[in-house]
Write a protein that holds these residues in place. Structure first.
Motif, PDB file in Angstrom:
ATOM      1  N   VAL A  52       0.838  -1.198   0.000  1.00 52.07           N
ATOM      2  CA  VAL A  52       0.000   0.000   0.000  1.00 52.07           C
ATOM      3  C   VAL A  52       0.872   1.247   0.000  1.00 52.07           C
ATOM      4  CG1 VAL A  52      -1.736   1.304   1.287  1.00 52.07           C
ATOM      5  CG2 VAL A  52      -1.867  -1.205   1.193  1.00 52.07           C
ATOM      6  N   ALA A  53       1.868   1.265   0.867  1.00 51.68           N
ATOM      7  CA  ALA A  53       2.763   2.416   1.005  1.00 51.68           C
ATOM      8  C   ALA A  53       4.202   1.964   0.836  1.00 51.68           C
ATOM      9  CB  ALA A  53       2.568   3.063   2.378  1.00 51.68           C
ATOM     10  N   ALA A  54       5.060   2.893   0.480  1.00 48.72           N
ATOM     11  CA  ALA A  54       6.485   2.589   0.366  1.00 48.72           C
ATOM     12  C   ALA A  54       7.011   2.086   1.704  1.00 48.72           C
ATOM     13  CB  ALA A  54       7.251   3.832  -0.071  1.00 48.72           C
ATOM     14  N   THR A  55       7.822   1.033   1.662  1.00 51.92           N
ATOM     15  CA  THR A  55       8.281   0.361   2.876  1.00 51.92           C
ATOM     16  C   THR A  55       9.741  -0.031   2.714  1.00 51.92           C
ATOM     17  OG1 THR A  55       6.063  -0.613   3.040  1.00 51.92           O
ATOM     18  CG2 THR A  55       7.763  -1.522   4.476  1.00 51.92           C
ATOM     19  N   GLU A  56      10.497   0.085   3.777  1.00 53.35           N
ATOM     20  CA  GLU A  56      11.873  -0.398   3.755  1.00 53.35           C
ATOM     21  C   GLU A  56      11.927  -1.804   4.334  1.00 53.35           C
ATOM     22  OE1 GLU A  56      15.857   0.636   6.110  1.00 53.35           O
ATOM     23  OE2 GLU A  56      15.259   2.250   4.753  1.00 53.35           O
ATOM     24  N   ILE A  57      12.486  -2.731   3.565  1.00 52.80           N
ATOM     25  CA  ILE A  57      12.645  -4.117   3.996  1.00 52.80           C
ATOM     26  C   ILE A  57      14.104  -4.502   3.803  1.00 52.80           C
ATOM     27  CG2 ILE A  57      11.962  -6.516   3.627  1.00 52.80           C
ATOM     28  CD1 ILE A  57       9.320  -5.536   2.516  1.00 52.80           C
ATOM     29  N   ASP A  58      14.730  -4.936   4.863  1.00 50.72           N
ATOM     30  CA  ASP A  58      16.145  -5.330   4.804  1.00 50.72           C
ATOM     31  C   ASP A  58      17.006  -4.244   4.139  1.00 50.72           C
ATOM     32  OD1 ASP A  58      15.746  -7.712   6.096  1.00 50.72           O
ATOM     33  OD2 ASP A  58      15.660  -8.935   4.292  1.00 50.72           O
ATOM     34  N   GLY A  59      16.711  -2.990   4.450  1.00 44.36           N
ATOM     35  CA  GLY A  59      17.506  -1.894   3.926  1.00 44.36           C
ATOM     36  C   GLY A  59      17.199  -1.508   2.502  1.00 44.36           C
ATOM     37  N   VAL A  60      16.158  -2.070   1.908  1.00 42.88           N
ATOM     38  CA  VAL A  60      15.781  -1.798   0.520  1.00 42.88           C
ATOM     39  C   VAL A  60      14.392  -1.200   0.490  1.00 42.88           C
ATOM     40  CG1 VAL A  60      15.230  -2.872  -1.694  1.00 42.88           C
ATOM     41  CG2 VAL A  60      17.255  -3.607  -0.432  1.00 42.88           C
ATOM     42  N   THR A  61      14.173  -0.203  -0.353  1.00 44.34           N
ATOM     43  CA  THR A  61      12.861   0.421  -0.452  1.00 44.34           C
ATOM     44  C   THR A  61      11.980  -0.335  -1.435  1.00 44.34           C
ATOM     45  OG1 THR A  61      13.724   2.605   0.079  1.00 44.34           O
ATOM     46  CG2 THR A  61      11.611   2.520  -1.057  1.00 44.34           C
ATOM     47  N   VAL A  62      10.812  -0.757  -0.952  1.00 39.82           N
ATOM     48  CA  VAL A  62       9.776  -1.344  -1.803  1.00 39.82           C
ATOM     49  C   VAL A  62       8.734  -0.254  -2.027  1.00 39.82           C
ATOM     50  CG1 VAL A  62       7.985  -3.105  -1.983  1.00 39.82           C
ATOM     51  CG2 VAL A  62      10.183  -3.670  -0.939  1.00 39.82           C
ATOM     52  N   PRO A  63       8.504   0.181  -3.259  1.00 31.31           N
ATOM     53  CA  PRO A  63       7.632   1.338  -3.485  1.00 31.31           C
ATOM     54  C   PRO A  63       6.153   1.027  -3.281  1.00 31.31           C
ATOM     55  CG  PRO A  63       8.398   0.450  -5.577  1.00 31.31           C
ATOM     56  CD  PRO A  63       9.134  -0.301  -4.504  1.00 31.31           C
ATOM     57  N   ALA A  64       5.387   2.077  -3.058  1.00 30.50           N
ATOM     58  CA  ALA A  64       3.931   1.938  -2.954  1.00 30.50           C
ATOM     59  C   ALA A  64       3.378   1.350  -4.245  1.00 30.50           C
ATOM     60  CB  ALA A  64       3.298   3.296  -2.681  1.00 30.50           C
ATOM     61  N   GLY A  65       2.417   0.449  -4.112  1.00 30.61           N
ATOM     62  CA  GLY A  65       1.787  -0.168  -5.274  1.00 30.61           C
ATOM     63  C   GLY A  65       2.534  -1.343  -5.858  1.00 30.61           C
ATOM     64  N   ALA A  66       3.700  -1.674  -5.291  1.00 27.29           N
ATOM     65  CA  ALA A  66       4.508  -2.763  -5.858  1.00 27.29           C
ATOM     66  C   ALA A  66       3.911  -4.124  -5.526  1.00 27.29           C
ATOM     67  CB  ALA A  66       5.934  -2.687  -5.325  1.00 27.29           C
ATOM     68  N   ASP A  67       3.983  -5.033  -6.493  1.00 29.71           N
ATOM     69  CA  ASP A  67       3.674  -6.440  -6.213  1.00 29.71           C
ATOM     70  C   ASP A  67       4.847  -7.047  -5.455  1.00 29.71           C
ATOM     71  OD1 ASP A  67       1.122  -6.751  -7.350  1.00 29.71           O
ATOM     72  OD2 ASP A  67       1.986  -6.843  -9.352  1.00 29.71           O
ATOM     73  N   VAL A  68       4.529  -7.806  -4.417  1.00 27.19           N
ATOM     74  CA  VAL A  68       5.543  -8.389  -3.536  1.00 27.19           C
ATOM     75  C   VAL A  68       5.300  -9.890  -3.440  1.00 27.19           C
ATOM     76  CG1 VAL A  68       6.468  -8.421  -1.180  1.00 27.19           C
ATOM     77  CG2 VAL A  68       5.745  -6.252  -2.213  1.00 27.19           C
ATOM     78  N   ILE A  69       6.369 -10.658  -3.493  1.00 29.44           N
ATOM     79  CA  ILE A  69       6.285 -12.110  -3.320  1.00 29.44           C
ATOM     80  C   ILE A  69       7.187 -12.529  -2.174  1.00 29.44           C
ATOM     81  CG2 ILE A  69       7.017 -14.327  -4.323  1.00 29.44           C
ATOM     82  CD1 ILE A  69       5.884 -13.443  -6.953  1.00 29.44           C
TER      83      ILE A  69
END
Length: 457
Positions: free
Chosen positions: A340-357
């Motif tokens: 839903v929102a941009a998130t930092e995971i393990d020091g990496v930015t996952v942008p808002a709206g991104a598909d995540v697996i």
């Protein structure tokens, strides 16, 4: 894990025109494994031609998986294309619903999956295993495809629990239709360009026919239940309990909602358990020393009697065998979400709206948590070994608020079935390798044959 902050995740190298599309189509699980080995614990994969290109962020560390499924689960929703295909095939049941729909369904269903209630299904599971061993009974060695056999066993067991006496009607239709639906959902879920479902293509017409057959058998059984005049509390099958479910906050399920719940429970309840049991038997057939330990535990604890729910704690090694089979062959090898929102995971930015697996297939083989990860070793699941690993190094049932509601039933069914089969037979693998492919759940792409020898003890 790495803590260096990046503007975006490292990308898996792919074809300049199609990205990783062909790799994902031919071997998505191998592609995810390669992404972790080459690029780390958060990897960006692109697939598709220009203008139709999709990007997915793969999260492989246990800490990252925990963030997606549990710690920040509200930020990662079931809004991706794959879940939409499941939704259109099976309805808005507990697997696919969200927000208030999901909370309402969970409140209604939760009382039906308490430990006490699920333990009451042990006799129905044992009855189906007994029926299977009577079909298999031979004086000499014989060969069966254990994945095929466990699929039918798990389907009959969950149908008995769901439908009571209407087992045969449901089993015939589901056995015929589910493989077609699974393949259809998988094709559409991973395709960057798909035709509308109502276009009269051959694939759409075949899918519509099998969907209709599934809906009709469930609707017919539901209608029979409601017309039977059964007083609340008389029936103990899950369908009757679902039909009577209500809470202080919520009205009960409508006929359509009830059908959707039944279809979801059939999907989650038979294919996942069948995968765990089938691969456990095949792995035991490849590892006679492990099988010998399991036989010894079953003989010592049960002494020839039929196991019940109370025996599960006394069969720790059988349970470890199943957990290790679920590590190597998780029924849900990859799980999708959308940020839903941009998130930092393990020091990496996952942008808002991104598909995540998040991928159990990869995390269950992560060298940070599993030494020699391809080796079959049930001792990885002793209490001490489990306590030493991060919580989400192993997550075959998902996790967080959307963890599988049926995981206790799956483990109950699996332990009882495996113990009873080990009482009766010795297993020797005929096929040394079993290729697999992901659909809605993990599917074998070839046979898993074992030679069974009736035990004399």
């Amino acid at each position: 894990m790495a803590t260096t902050t990046r503007a975006e995740a490292p990308a898996l190298a792919g074809n300049p025109l199609l990205g990783s599309l062909l790799d994902l189509k031919s071997d998505s699980l191998g592609t995810f494994l390669r992404a972790q080995r080459e690029q780390g614990d958060v990897v960006r994969i692109t697939a598709g031609p220009p203008g139709l290109r999709a990007t997915v962020y793969c999260v492989f560390s246990a800490e990252g998986v925990q963030q997606v499924l549990a710690g920040q689960s509200a930020n990662f929703r079931k809004d991706n294309a794959f879940y939409q295909e499941i939704r259109e095939s099976f309805g808005n049941g507990l697997l696919t619903s969200q927000d208030e729909d999901y909370l309402r369904q969970r409140r209604l269903v939760q009382p039906l999956f308490t430990k006490r209630r699920v333990d009451g299904y042990a006799a129905a599971v044992a009855a189906e295993v007994t029926a299977l061993t009577e079909e298999w009974q031979e004086d000499a060695a014989f060969t069966v495809d254990v994945l095929e056999g466990m699929t039918r066993l798990a389907l009959r067991a969950v149908a008995r629990v769901l439908f009571g006496t209407d087992v045969d009607t449901a089993v015939e239709v589901v056995e015929r239709c589910f493989p077609e639906v699974g393949a259809y959902v998988s094709r559409r879920g991973y395709s960057p360009l798909k035709t509308p479902r109502d276009w009269p293509t051959p694939g759409n017409r075949r899918a519509a026919a099998v969907h209709q057959a599934l809906y009709e058998v469930c609707d017919r059984i539901i209608a029979d239940r409601r017309e039977s005049g059964r007083a609340p509390g008389d029936g103990q099958d899950l369908l009757t309990l679902l039909a009577e479910a209500e809470s202080a906050e919520d009205a009960g399920f409508s006929a359509t909602e009830l059908r959707e719940q039944v279809l979801v429970f059939l999907v989650a309840g038979h294919e996942t358990t069948a995968t765990s049991l089938g691969f456990a038997l095949h792995l035991l057939g490849l590892h006679p020393e492990v099988q010998k330990r399991a036989h010894e535990e079953v003989d010592r604890v049960l002494a020839g009697r039929t196991p019940g729910a109370a025996d599960l704690d006394a069969l720790p090694y059988v349970t470890q065998v199943l957990k290790e089979a679920m590590r190597l062959f998780p029924a849900a090898p990859a799980i999708g979400r959308r940020a839903v929102a941009a998130t930092e995971i393990d020091g990496v930015t996952v942008p808002a709206g991104a598909d995540v697996i998040v991928a159990p297939w990869v995390t269950h083989r992560h060298p940070a948590y599993w030494e020699d990860p391809e080796r079959f070793d049930p001792d990885r699941f002793t209490p001490e070994a489990e306590a030493a690993r991060p919580r989400y190094a192993w997550f075959p049932f998902g996790g967080g608020p959307r963890a599988c509601i049926g995981q206790h039933f799956s483990m109950l069914e699996s332990v009882i079935a495996l113990a009873m089969l080990l009482q009766k037979y010795e297993f020797e693998a005929v096929d040394t390798e079993v290729p697999v492919t992901p659909a809605i759940t993990l599917q074998a792409a070839g046979p898993a044959r074992c030679r069974l020898r009736p035990r004399t003890t």
